[in-house]
Scaffold this motif. Structure first.
Motif, PDB file in Angstrom:
ATOM      1  N   LEU A 103       0.815  -1.216   0.000  1.00 31.99           N
ATOM      2  CA  LEU A 103       0.000   0.000   0.000  1.00 31.99           C
ATOM      3  C   LEU A 103       0.847   1.263   0.000  1.00 31.99           C
ATOM      4  CD1 LEU A 103      -2.923  -0.861   2.424  1.00 31.99           C
ATOM      5  CD2 LEU A 103      -3.009  -0.624  -0.033  1.00 31.99           C
ATOM      6  N   ASN A 104       2.071   1.117   0.564  1.00 27.71           N
ATOM      7  CA  ASN A 104       2.940   2.294   0.618  1.00 27.71           C
ATOM      8  C   ASN A 104       3.345   2.747  -0.782  1.00 27.71           C
ATOM      9  OD1 ASN A 104       2.943   2.495   3.417  1.00 27.71           O
ATOM     10  ND2 ASN A 104       4.434   0.816   3.552  1.00 27.71           N
ATOM     11  N   MET A 162      -2.852   6.846  -2.791  1.00 29.73           N
ATOM     12  CA  MET A 162      -4.297   6.726  -2.578  1.00 29.73           C
ATOM     13  C   MET A 162      -4.896   8.071  -2.193  1.00 29.73           C
ATOM     14  SD  MET A 162      -4.747   3.560  -3.128  1.00 29.73           S
ATOM     15  CE  MET A 162      -6.407   3.401  -2.620  1.00 29.73           C
ATOM     16  N   ASP A 165      -8.423  10.251  -1.195  1.00 25.00           N
ATOM     17  CA  ASP A 165      -9.669   9.947  -0.473  1.00 25.00           C
ATOM     18  C   ASP A 165     -10.768   9.496  -1.424  1.00 25.00           C
ATOM     19  OD1 ASP A 165      -8.435  10.594   1.821  1.00 25.00           O
ATOM     20  OD2 ASP A 165      -9.338  12.584   2.036  1.00 25.00           O
ATOM     21  N   VAL A 185     -10.295   6.009  -2.440  1.00 30.41           N
ATOM     22  CA  VAL A 185     -10.638   5.084  -1.351  1.00 30.41           C
ATOM     23  C   VAL A 185     -12.154   4.888  -1.291  1.00 30.41           C
ATOM     24  CG1 VAL A 185     -10.608   4.739   1.166  1.00 30.41           C
ATOM     25  CG2 VAL A 185      -8.607   5.686   0.017  1.00 30.41           C
ATOM     26  N   ILE A 186     -12.865   5.991  -1.386  1.00 24.66           N
ATOM     27  CA  ILE A 186     -14.328   5.906  -1.303  1.00 24.66           C
ATOM     28  C   ILE A 186     -14.895   5.117  -2.480  1.00 24.66           C
ATOM     29  CG2 ILE A 186     -16.455   7.290  -1.415  1.00 24.66           C
ATOM     30  CD1 ILE A 186     -14.921   9.415   0.243  1.00 24.66           C
ATOM     31  N   LEU A 217     -14.297   1.553  -1.755  1.00 23.72           N
ATOM     32  CA  LEU A 217     -15.222   1.083  -0.705  1.00 23.72           C
ATOM     33  C   LEU A 217     -16.606   0.816  -1.293  1.00 23.72           C
ATOM     34  CD1 LEU A 217     -14.305   3.394   2.301  1.00 23.72           C
ATOM     35  CD2 LEU A 217     -14.346   0.904   2.367  1.00 23.72           C
ATOM     36  N   LEU A 223     -16.513  -2.932   7.641  1.00 25.08           N
ATOM     37  CA  LEU A 223     -15.464  -1.895   7.691  1.00 25.08           C
ATOM     38  C   LEU A 223     -16.002  -0.603   8.299  1.00 25.08           C
ATOM     39  CD1 LEU A 223     -13.681  -2.425   4.254  1.00 25.08           C
ATOM     40  CD2 LEU A 223     -12.637  -2.686   6.503  1.00 25.08           C
ATOM     41  N   VAL A 255     -14.172   0.287  11.629  1.00 20.90           N
ATOM     42  CA  VAL A 255     -13.156   1.328  11.433  1.00 20.90           C
ATOM     43  C   VAL A 255     -13.728   2.731  11.681  1.00 20.90           C
ATOM     44  CG1 VAL A 255     -11.519   2.328   9.789  1.00 20.90           C
ATOM     45  CG2 VAL A 255     -11.978  -0.129   9.749  1.00 20.90           C
ATOM     46  N   VAL A 256     -14.879   3.021  11.083  1.00 18.61           N
ATOM     47  CA  VAL A 256     -15.400   4.398  11.185  1.00 18.61           C
ATOM     48  C   VAL A 256     -16.179   4.593  12.488  1.00 18.61           C
ATOM     49  CG1 VAL A 256     -16.717   6.200  10.018  1.00 18.61           C
ATOM     50  CG2 VAL A 256     -15.584   4.430   8.667  1.00 18.61           C
ATOM     51  N   ARG A 280     -10.814  -6.229   4.558  1.00 18.64           N
ATOM     52  CA  ARG A 280      -9.577  -5.448   4.363  1.00 18.64           C
ATOM     53  C   ARG A 280      -8.815  -5.969   3.136  1.00 18.64           C
ATOM     54  NH1 ARG A 280      -8.274  -5.847  10.200  1.00 18.64           N
ATOM     55  NH2 ARG A 280      -8.867  -3.889  11.205  1.00 18.64           N
ATOM     56  N   LEU A 311     -10.465  -5.016   0.007  1.00 18.55           N
ATOM     57  CA  LEU A 311     -10.256  -3.598  -0.284  1.00 18.55           C
ATOM     58  C   LEU A 311      -8.859  -3.372  -0.869  1.00 18.55           C
ATOM     59  CD1 LEU A 311     -11.654  -0.844  -0.049  1.00 18.55           C
ATOM     60  CD2 LEU A 311     -10.602  -0.564   2.173  1.00 18.55           C
ATOM     61  N   LYS A 312      -7.880  -4.093  -0.298  1.00 16.60           N
ATOM     62  CA  LYS A 312      -6.506  -3.946  -0.814  1.00 16.60           C
ATOM     63  C   LYS A 312      -6.423  -4.431  -2.254  1.00 16.60           C
ATOM     64  CE  LYS A 312      -4.256  -5.726   2.810  1.00 16.60           C
ATOM     65  NZ  LYS A 312      -3.100  -6.264   3.541  1.00 16.60           N
ATOM     66  N   PHE A 366      -7.777  -1.734  -4.286  1.00 17.07           N
ATOM     67  CA  PHE A 366      -6.793  -0.652  -4.390  1.00 17.07           C
ATOM     68  C   PHE A 366      -5.781  -0.983  -5.481  1.00 17.07           C
ATOM     69  CE2 PHE A 366      -7.180   0.757   0.352  1.00 17.07           C
ATOM     70  CZ  PHE A 366      -8.327   1.466   0.028  1.00 17.07           C
ATOM     71  N   LYS A 368      -2.815   0.679   7.886  1.00 15.85           N
ATOM     72  CA  LYS A 368      -2.790   1.572   6.728  1.00 15.85           C
ATOM     73  C   LYS A 368      -4.182   1.623   6.066  1.00 15.85           C
ATOM     74  CE  LYS A 368      -0.748   3.785   3.212  1.00 15.85           C
ATOM     75  NZ  LYS A 368      -0.180   5.098   3.314  1.00 15.85           N
ATOM     76  N   VAL A 369      -4.778   0.426   5.907  1.00 14.41           N
ATOM     77  CA  VAL A 369      -6.119   0.364   5.305  1.00 14.41           C
ATOM     78  C   VAL A 369      -7.114   1.127   6.168  1.00 14.41           C
ATOM     79  CG1 VAL A 369      -8.037  -1.159   4.700  1.00 14.41           C
ATOM     80  CG2 VAL A 369      -5.707  -1.812   4.125  1.00 14.41           C
ATOM     81  N   LYS A 402     -10.563   5.823   7.411  1.00 11.72           N
ATOM     82  CA  LYS A 402     -10.925   6.887   8.371  1.00 11.72           C
ATOM     83  C   LYS A 402     -10.707   8.258   7.761  1.00 11.72           C
ATOM     84  CE  LYS A 402     -10.664   5.206  13.064  1.00 11.72           C
ATOM     85  NZ  LYS A 402      -9.962   5.245  14.320  1.00 11.72           N
ATOM     86  N   ALA A 412     -10.591   9.058   4.647  1.00 14.08           N
ATOM     87  CA  ALA A 412     -11.522   9.324   3.539  1.00 14.08           C
ATOM     88  C   ALA A 412     -12.893   9.785   4.041  1.00 14.08           C
ATOM     89  CB  ALA A 412     -11.680   8.072   2.682  1.00 14.08           C
TER      90      ALA A 412
END
Lengths: 187, 462
Positions: A112-113, A117, A119, A122-123, A126, A137, A141-142, A169, A172-173, A176, B7-8, B13, B15
């Motif tokens: 991922l580094n 990415m 925002d 990412v959305i 998602l 997630l 997470v949120v 996760r 999602l990766k 990505f 990281k994910v 968060k 976003a």
């Protein structure tokens, strides 16, 4: 209106039902709540229904809010519950108890580094996730719910919640990686 | 692995941090409509509770509310009506309140098996002076004097009371339903003077509960022969009656106040009618007044026609009956009138509602077996809806339902004929004003003319 004035409006609504005063509360929190609904429900119409249900519930139950925390968090919890209810009714959470073979075959995930990415990206990713993964997630997470809380909310085992989070996760990766590659090729 | 996980989570968060999205305006309109509906429902919550309270209050007094109807032929045999109230305790336990010490409990256990016949003096409750001693044909008679109830050896409650060993307030004498109420004519007349207060007093004071004697007059006098009563039989009228009536309801329906689907406003009313069934449970407060709780089922229909200016998707102007003139059409749609056509539309509405209400009836006039009553009622809907049953001329969806809340106030006159003490038949006529709340179609409050026929059953026993 600013936050202290909103708190006054909330207190006024607790004392006596008044749609006009409640309108101020709605104006202050509706965009945030709508965003929360859209995080769970992809269809705008569904999110608007959930938003409507949330504020009607908040209006009738506002006397139960004790100012122990922020009102925004309280009303967002109501929204999340309505969204989950709608997902349950639409039977979009069924796959939480099943394996998802599509994600198993992909084992090559980029670091991922190395990916840039944004925002918005990412959305988008998602939103491409199945509803079950997206829900896990969002909750973990949120909303920062624990696995115990998630298991109660969704009616699944804690272990299922954990495993689904890992898989979400990973999925999602994968997204990505795939979308970044596509971008690179197209770019 | 953990880094990747963090990281994910971090990306998600970040976003979603402080995310907001503009909300369409119509959402608030929908919310406002629903919360106002909710407020309306809350505002009427007390109505069924009040009905229930009245019903329970009356029901509590049912076992002791009995009477003997004074029949003219029996008056000659019984110059004065006697008032007897027997409390046969039999093997019933006399309970002592547990406020006292253990010794009080011991006393209670000792006297549990005693048999007493107690006459409870009630005159004091009415504020009369003591009146223990009466002539044998007087209005009060002891079935068995208390003094004779004393058993040998063992102290009775009476003796303990006299000796001051038991606080009178600690003795509760069970009131049984084996009470026979016979009231003297004189006393009956006295009691008639404050009949309205008695039910309230009864609810508060159990002693009054026993002493209260209900209204005793039949709406019309019947011969003993007519009622198949033997010379010594008595007819007991309870205060309860059940009423069933079917009414035709005529009203002017006003619809389309804000337009239906689309279109401009045109206030019109349409002659409509329907049928309602009413079931009422009544309680006689006195011979001339009764209160009741009623439920009503209304099924009404309304059909009307009008001319409509329409295009292929909707219509936007209409006129009650008749046709739209070209002049009107050109005035309103000078630019694109060729896109519209005139259509004659017939719509058929069905309006259904279930109502709950309270009513009060007063006797205005009585002539033999005929009587004239006034009735005032207030009612509110439990459930109401208005449905489009059919539409001709336009392609509009039928079976579209719209719920609404209503509240009605009505004034009626009932002309009743008493067949016998139990049954009467009545003609019912009156006027009812209805207030409908926040319904976009059924907006103008209708006034209903109600005409109907009903029967009433008064509960009696011999």
């Amino acid at each position: 209106l600013k936050e202290p004035e909103i708190n006054k409006a909330i207190k006024a609504c607790q004392k006596s039902s008044n749609p006009k005063t409640f309108r101020h509360v709605y104006d202050f929190f509706s965009e945030r709540v709508y965003y929360t609904c859209l995080r769970y429900l992809s269809a705008e119409a569904d999110a608007q229904d959930a938003l409507q249900e949330t504020f009607v519930t908040a209006y009738t139950q506002i006397h139960k809010f004790k100012f122990n925390g922020p009102f925004g968090a309280w009303i967002c919890r109501i929204a999340v519950n309505h969204c989950l209810q709608m997902l349950r009714e639409q039977k979009k959470l069924i796959h939480l108890n099943e394996q998802d073979p599509v994600m198993e075959v992909v084992d090559e995930v980029a670091d991922l580094n190395e990916l840039e990415m944004r925002d918005q990206h990412v959305i988008q990713c998602l939103n491409l996730l199945p509803d079950g993964y997206k829900t896990i997630l969002n909750l973990f997470v949120v909303e920062e719910y624990s696995h115990a809380q998630i298991s109660k909310l969704l009616g699944i085992k804690e272990s299922t919640s954990r495993s689904q989070l890992v898989r979400a996760r990973k999925a999602l990766k994968v997204l990505f990686t795939e979308t970044s590659r596509t971008k690179a090729i197209v770019g | 692995m953990k880094d990747s996980r963090n990281k994910v989570d971090g990306l998600i968060k970040k976003a979603h941090e402080n995310g907001t999205t503009p909300v369409p305006d119509f959402v608030w309109d929908q919310i406002e409509e629903r919360i106002k509906e909710n407020d309306d429902k809350i505002a009427l919550w007390w109505l069924p509770i009040l009905g229930l309270f009245l019903a329970v209050m009356g029901l509590c007094s049912l076992p002791v509310n009995s009477m003997v109807n004074p029949n003219p032929s029996s008056i000659s045999q019984n110059q004065e009506y006697k008032k007897r109230k027997e409390h046969k305790l039999g093997n019933d336990k006399i309970q002592l309140e547990k406020r006292g010490s253990n010794s009080m409990d011991d006393r209670a256990s000792k006297i549990q098996a005693e048999t007493l016949i107690v006459v409870k003096e009630r005159e004091a409750t009415y504020g009369n002076k003591k009146n223990e001693k009466r002539e044998p044909n007087g209005s009060l008679e002891l079935i068995k004097p208390l003094s004779k109830a004393k058993s040998k050896g063992k102290p009775t409650v009476k003796s303990r009371l006299l000796e001051g060993k038991i606080n009178p307030k600690q003795v509760q004498l069970p009131i049984k339903s084996s009470i026979i109420s016979v009231v003297s004519e004189e006393r009956f007349n006295n009691e008639k003077q404050f009949p309205v207060y008695f039910p309230i007093a009864k609810a508060i004071s159990p002693s009054l509960l026993n002493s209260y004697v209900l209204e005793r007059a039949l709406p019309a006098q019947f011969e003993r022969k007519e009622l198949n009563l033997k010379p010594n039989d008595t007819l007991v009228l309870t205060p309860w009656s059940v009423l069933l009536s079917s009414n035709y309801v005529f009203f002017d329906l006003s619809v389309l106040n804000k337009g239906f689907r689309s279109g401009s406003l045109s206030n019109r009313t349409f002659k409509s009618m329907g049928l309602e069934q009413i079931l009422s449970v009544n309680y006689n407060l006195n011979p001339k007044m009764k209160i009741g709780v009623h439920g009503a089922l209304n099924v009404k229909n309304s059909q009307f026609d009008y001319a409509v200016l329409a295009n292929s998707q909707n219509f936007n102007q209409y006129k009650n009956k008749g046709t739209l003139s070209i002049a009107e059409l050109e005035t309103t749609h000078q630019e694109d009138c060729d896109l519209y056509y005139i259509e004659s539309v017939k719509m058929n509405y069905s309006i259904q509602s279930i109502n709950l209400g309270l009513n009060i009836q007063n006797l205005l006039l009585q002539k033999g077996k005929f009587s004239l009553w006034s009735r005032l009622e207030v009612s509110s809907n439990l459930k109401s809806n208005m449905r489009i049953r059919s539409v001709s001329g336009l392609e509009l969806p039928t079976n579209t339902k719209g719920n609404f809340n209503e509240m009605g106030l009505g004034a009626f006159g009932n002309l009743a004929y008493q067949f016998n003490p139990n049954w009467n038949l009545f003609l019912n006529g009156g006027y009812r004003g209805i207030n409908t709340f926040k319904h976009e179609v059924y907006t103008k409050n209708p006034r209903e003319l109600v005409l109907g026929l009903g029967i009433q059953y008064r509960i009696t026993h011999k």
